[in-house]
Design a protein around this motif. Structure first.
Motif, PDB file in Angstrom:
ATOM      1  N   LYS A  52      25.842  32.186  14.256  1.00  0.00           N
ATOM      2  CA  LYS A  52      26.794  31.072  14.311  1.00  0.00           C
ATOM      3  C   LYS A  52      26.241  29.927  15.160  1.00  0.00           C
ATOM      4  CE  LYS A  52      31.172  33.435  13.429  1.00  0.00           C
ATOM      5  NZ  LYS A  52      31.475  32.569  12.267  1.00  0.00           N
ATOM      6  N   ALA A  53      25.603  30.263  16.281  1.00  0.00           N
ATOM      7  CA  ALA A  53      25.054  29.225  17.158  1.00  0.00           C
ATOM      8  C   ALA A  53      23.895  28.478  16.498  1.00  0.00           C
ATOM      9  CB  ALA A  53      24.594  29.860  18.473  1.00  0.00           C
ATOM     10  N   ASP A  54      23.166  29.154  15.610  1.00  0.00           N
ATOM     11  CA  ASP A  54      22.049  28.502  14.914  1.00  0.00           C
ATOM     12  C   ASP A  54      22.496  27.268  14.139  1.00  0.00           C
ATOM     13  OD1 ASP A  54      20.154  30.268  15.811  1.00  0.00           O
ATOM     14  OD2 ASP A  54      20.178  31.521  14.007  1.00  0.00           O
ATOM     15  N   ASP A  55      23.732  27.293  13.655  1.00  0.00           N
ATOM     16  CA  ASP A  55      24.238  26.148  12.888  1.00  0.00           C
ATOM     17  C   ASP A  55      24.293  24.890  13.750  1.00  0.00           C
ATOM     18  OD1 ASP A  55      24.513  27.851  10.765  1.00  0.00           O
ATOM     19  OD2 ASP A  55      26.699  27.938  10.811  1.00  0.00           O
ATOM     20  N   TYR A  56      24.441  25.067  15.054  1.00  0.00           N
ATOM     21  CA  TYR A  56      24.556  23.925  15.960  1.00  0.00           C
ATOM     22  C   TYR A  56      23.225  23.565  16.613  1.00  0.00           C
ATOM     23  CZ  TYR A  56      29.495  24.990  15.400  1.00  0.00           C
ATOM     24  OH  TYR A  56      30.737  25.234  14.863  1.00  0.00           O
ATOM     25  N   VAL A  57      22.300  24.530  16.647  1.00  0.00           N
ATOM     26  CA  VAL A  57      20.968  24.267  17.217  1.00  0.00           C
ATOM     27  C   VAL A  57      19.926  24.757  16.209  1.00  0.00           C
ATOM     28  CG1 VAL A  57      19.561  24.389  19.302  1.00  0.00           C
ATOM     29  CG2 VAL A  57      22.016  24.848  19.443  1.00  0.00           C
ATOM     30  N   PRO A  58      19.777  24.028  15.098  1.00  0.00           N
ATOM     31  CA  PRO A  58      18.923  24.512  14.001  1.00  0.00           C
ATOM     32  C   PRO A  58      17.443  24.193  14.191  1.00  0.00           C
ATOM     33  CG  PRO A  58      19.957  22.459  13.358  1.00  0.00           C
ATOM     34  CD  PRO A  58      20.474  22.778  14.753  1.00  0.00           C
ATOM     35  N   ILE A  59      16.935  24.452  15.391  1.00  0.00           N
ATOM     36  CA  ILE A  59      15.521  24.213  15.651  1.00  0.00           C
ATOM     37  C   ILE A  59      14.816  25.554  15.845  1.00  0.00           C
ATOM     38  CG2 ILE A  59      15.874  21.921  16.656  1.00  0.00           C
ATOM     39  CD1 ILE A  59      15.688  23.198  19.433  1.00  0.00           C
ATOM     40  N   PHE A  60      13.505  25.548  15.704  1.00  0.00           N
ATOM     41  CA  PHE A  60      12.686  26.749  15.840  1.00  0.00           C
ATOM     42  C   PHE A  60      13.123  27.863  14.890  1.00  0.00           C
ATOM     43  CE2 PHE A  60      12.507  24.806  20.189  1.00  0.00           C
ATOM     44  CZ  PHE A  60      11.196  24.360  20.084  1.00  0.00           C
ATOM     45  N   PRO A  61      13.168  27.594  13.585  1.00  0.00           N
ATOM     46  CA  PRO A  61      13.473  28.667  12.631  1.00  0.00           C
ATOM     47  C   PRO A  61      12.373  29.718  12.640  1.00  0.00           C
ATOM     48  CG  PRO A  61      12.614  26.759  11.469  1.00  0.00           C
ATOM     49  CD  PRO A  61      12.813  26.330  12.900  1.00  0.00           C
ATOM     50  N   VAL A  62      12.740  30.947  12.305  1.00  0.00           N
ATOM     51  CA  VAL A  62      11.768  32.046  12.272  1.00  0.00           C
ATOM     52  C   VAL A  62      10.975  32.018  10.971  1.00  0.00           C
ATOM     53  CG1 VAL A  62      11.465  34.538  12.452  1.00  0.00           C
ATOM     54  CG2 VAL A  62      13.311  33.411  13.695  1.00  0.00           C
ATOM     55  N   PHE A  63      11.656  31.732   9.863  1.00  0.00           N
ATOM     56  CA  PHE A  63      11.012  31.712   8.556  1.00  0.00           C
ATOM     57  C   PHE A  63      11.335  30.401   7.836  1.00  0.00           C
ATOM     58  CE2 PHE A  63      11.111  36.288   9.289  1.00  0.00           C
ATOM     59  CZ  PHE A  63       9.894  36.695   8.769  1.00  0.00           C
ATOM     60  N   TYR A  64      10.491  30.108   6.867  1.00  0.00           N
ATOM     61  CA  TYR A  64      10.781  29.055   5.898  1.00  0.00           C
ATOM     62  C   TYR A  64      10.917  29.708   4.524  1.00  0.00           C
ATOM     63  CZ  TYR A  64       9.508  25.241   9.107  1.00  0.00           C
ATOM     64  OH  TYR A  64       9.458  24.347  10.154  1.00  0.00           O
ATOM     65  N   ALA A  65      11.916  29.282   3.771  1.00  0.00           N
ATOM     66  CA  ALA A  65      12.003  29.611   2.354  1.00  0.00           C
ATOM     67  C   ALA A  65      11.435  28.418   1.596  1.00  0.00           C
ATOM     68  CB  ALA A  65      13.450  29.875   1.945  1.00  0.00           C
ATOM     69  N   VAL A  66      10.357  28.642   0.883  1.00  0.00           N
ATOM     70  CA  VAL A  66       9.651  27.559   0.199  1.00  0.00           C
ATOM     71  C   VAL A  66       9.848  27.721  -1.304  1.00  0.00           C
ATOM     72  CG1 VAL A  66       7.437  26.397  -0.139  1.00  0.00           C
ATOM     73  CG2 VAL A  66       7.956  27.485   2.053  1.00  0.00           C
ATOM     74  N   VAL A  67      10.454  26.729  -1.919  1.00  0.00           N
ATOM     75  CA  VAL A  67      10.698  26.733  -3.360  1.00  0.00           C
ATOM     76  C   VAL A  67       9.721  25.751  -3.995  1.00  0.00           C
ATOM     77  CG1 VAL A  67      12.391  26.373  -5.188  1.00  0.00           C
ATOM     78  CG2 VAL A  67      13.131  27.249  -2.953  1.00  0.00           C
ATOM     79  N   VAL A  68       8.886  26.270  -4.880  1.00  0.00           N
ATOM     80  CA  VAL A  68       7.817  25.473  -5.482  1.00  0.00           C
ATOM     81  C   VAL A  68       8.052  25.411  -6.985  1.00  0.00           C
ATOM     82  CG1 VAL A  68       5.323  25.189  -5.748  1.00  0.00           C
ATOM     83  CG2 VAL A  68       6.241  26.322  -3.711  1.00  0.00           C
ATOM     84  N   SER A  69       8.117  24.191  -7.517  1.00  0.00           N
ATOM     85  CA  SER A  69       8.259  23.996  -8.954  1.00  0.00           C
ATOM     86  C   SER A  69       6.893  23.736  -9.572  1.00  0.00           C
ATOM     87  CB  SER A  69       9.176  22.807  -9.252  1.00  0.00           C
ATOM     88  OG  SER A  69      10.456  23.014  -8.688  1.00  0.00           O
ATOM     89  N   LYS A  70       6.750  24.129 -10.807  1.00  0.00           N
ATOM     90  CA  LYS A  70       5.476  23.939 -11.488  1.00  0.00           C
ATOM     91  C   LYS A  70       5.201  22.453 -11.678  1.00  0.00           C
ATOM     92  CE  LYS A  70       2.841  25.521 -15.499  1.00  0.00           C
ATOM     93  NZ  LYS A  70       2.832  26.389 -16.699  1.00  0.00           N
ATOM     94  N   PRO A  71       3.997  21.956 -11.288  1.00  0.00           N
ATOM     95  CA  PRO A  71       3.700  20.543 -11.470  1.00  0.00           C
ATOM     96  C   PRO A  71       3.575  20.188 -12.941  1.00  0.00           C
ATOM     97  CG  PRO A  71       1.744  21.721 -10.790  1.00  0.00           C
ATOM     98  CD  PRO A  71       2.874  22.689 -10.694  1.00  0.00           C
ATOM     99  N   SER A  72       3.833  18.934 -13.245  1.00  0.00           N
ATOM    100  CA  SER A  72       3.683  18.488 -14.610  1.00  0.00           C
ATOM    101  C   SER A  72       2.222  18.490 -15.013  1.00  0.00           C
ATOM    102  CB  SER A  72       4.262  17.069 -14.764  1.00  0.00           C
ATOM    103  OG  SER A  72       3.556  16.173 -13.916  1.00  0.00           O
ATOM    104  N   PRO A  73       1.879  18.529 -16.325  1.00  0.00           N
ATOM    105  CA  PRO A  73       0.488  18.600 -16.773  1.00  0.00           C
ATOM    106  C   PRO A  73      -0.370  17.465 -16.255  1.00  0.00           C
ATOM    107  CG  PRO A  73       1.971  19.105 -18.594  1.00  0.00           C
ATOM    108  CD  PRO A  73       2.823  18.629 -17.449  1.00  0.00           C
ATOM    109  N   ASN A  74       0.214  16.283 -16.055  1.00  0.00           N
ATOM    110  CA  ASN A  74      -0.586  15.147 -15.572  1.00  0.00           C
ATOM    111  C   ASN A  74      -0.637  15.075 -14.055  1.00  0.00           C
ATOM    112  OD1 ASN A  74       2.022  14.413 -15.045  1.00  0.00           O
ATOM    113  ND2 ASN A  74       1.936  12.445 -16.125  1.00  0.00           N
TER     114      ASN A  74
END
Length: 286
Positions: free
Chosen positions: A261-283
Motif C-alpha cells: 500500500k505504501a508503494d503507491d505513495y512512494v513509487p521509487i526504487f522498484p524491484v522489477f520492471y515488466a517490459v512489454v515489447v511489440s514487434k517492430p514494423s518491417p521498415n
C-alpha cells in the motif's frame, strides 16, 4: 555508448570477497546510466489485496510480478488485437519448473505453451487449458518460425550473457500482432539479490536491449517493499540461510500488505520492471 557483455561478471558463479565486491561495484556504476527517453509507468497494487491473508509468503517483487501477469496480461493482449485469449501460443524462455502455466491459466488464457530452458527442471503437469511441450536447449542456439503470440521470460534475461543478441532472434518468432513480456530485475534489486545473474536492467539497458521496438515499461514494487525485502529477507536468507518469512509468517504478511500500500505513495526504487515489447514494423526492424 553500447554496453559490452565482455565487461560483465556472472554473479551466479563467482566466489571470494574481491570478486563479489567487484560485481557489486561494476553493476552499481552501470545501473547509474540514465535512459535517453524511456520512462516507466507505475502500476498501483495497493488495492489488489483485501487483507494480509490474501498474500503468500513470496518476496515483494516476485509476487507482484506474478500478480501483474495474472491481472494485466489479458489487457495487454487485447490492446495488441487479440480477441480470443483462449487460443494463445506462448513461448516461455527460462521456464524452469513450468510454474507459469498455472499463472496463465489463472489469467484466463488457453492455447499452446512451449517451455525452453538450458536445464531440465520441468515438472510434468496436466492442463485443461493448454497443450504443453518442453525443450531443453540454449535459446540463442534455437530457431523458430513466427508462430508465437506471446514470448515470456521471468528473471531469465539476466542469466543470458549475450542478452543483446536475444531480441534479434526472438523478434522473428512472433506473429505480426505478437508481444513479448519480460520481468527484469531493476537496479534496486542489486542490494536485494546481490550476486545474481550477469546484470540488472536500468531503463538505459532496456533501451539498448530492445532497439527499434515499441516498448512499455511498468515498475513493479516501490520504496517500502524494497526496504522490507532488504531488512527482512536479504541478510537472513543470503548469509544465514534463515527464512524469517517462514518463522514469522503472519508478521511478514502484515508488513508486506502495508508495504504494498505504501508503494503507491512512494513509487521509487522498484524491484522489477515488466517490459512489454511489440514487434517492430518491417521498415523499422533490427
Amino acid at each position: 555508448m553500447q554496453l559490452s557483455n565482455h565487461k560483465e561478471i556472472n554473479g551466479d558463479h563467482i566466489r571470494g570477497g574481491k570478486s563479489r565486491l567487484t560485481y557489486l561495484w561494476l553493476n552499481f556504476l552501470r545501473n547509474l546510466r540514465c535512459s535517453q527517453k524511456l520512462k516507466s509507468k507505475k502500476i498501483n497494487f495497493g488495492n489488489a489485496f483485501e487483507t494480509a491473508d490474501d498474500l503468500g509468503g513470496w518476496s515483494p517483487g516476485r509476487g507482484l510480478a506474478e500478480h501483474f501477469l495474472m491481472s494485466e496480461l489479458p489487457k495487454l493482449l487485447n490492446n495488441s488485437g487479440y480477441t480470443d485469449i483462449n487460443n494463445v501460443n506462448i513461448l516461455d524462455i527460462g521456464c524452469g519448473s513450468g510454474r507459469s502455466v498455472e499463472l496463465f491459466e489463472t489469467a484466463g488464457l488457453g492455447g499452446a505453451w512451449t517451455g525452453l530452458d538450458i536445464d531440465d527442471r520441468f515438472v510434468e503437469r496436466k492442463s485443461s487449458r493448454f497443450s504443453l511441450s518442453f525443450n531443453q536447449c540454449d535459446v540463442l542456439s534455437k530457431d523458430h518460425s513466427p508462430d508465437f503470440d506471446l514470448i515470456y521470460t521471468n528473471s531469465a534475461l539476466e542469466h543470458i550473457q549475450a542478452d543483446l543478441d536475444f531480441p534479434k532472434k526472438t523478434v522473428n518468432w512472433l506473429k505480426p500482432k505478437g508481444i513479448q513480456l519480460h520481468f527484469l530485475p531493476a537496479p534496486a534489486s542489486l542490494p536485494l539479490y546481490l550476486w545474481h545473474g550477469w546484470r540488472q536492467y536500468s531503463l538505459r539497458r532496456i533501451e539498448q536491449t530492445f532497439p527499434n521496438s515499441a516498448i512499455e515499461v511498468y515498475a513493479i514494487g516501490g520504496l517500502a517493499s524494497t526496504i522490507l525485502h532488504f531488512f527482512f529477507i536479504t541478510p537472513w536468507e543470503n548469509f544465514f540461510r534463515i527464512s524469517l518469512r517462514k518463522k514469522f509468517t503472519r508478521v511478514y504478511k502484515w508488513l508486506l500488505y502495508y508495504s504494498i500500500k505504501a508503494d503507491d505513495y512512494v513509487p521509487i526504487f522498484p524491484v522489477f520492471y515488466a517490459v512489454v515489447v511489440s514487434k517492430p514494423s518491417p521498415n523499422n526492424s533490427n
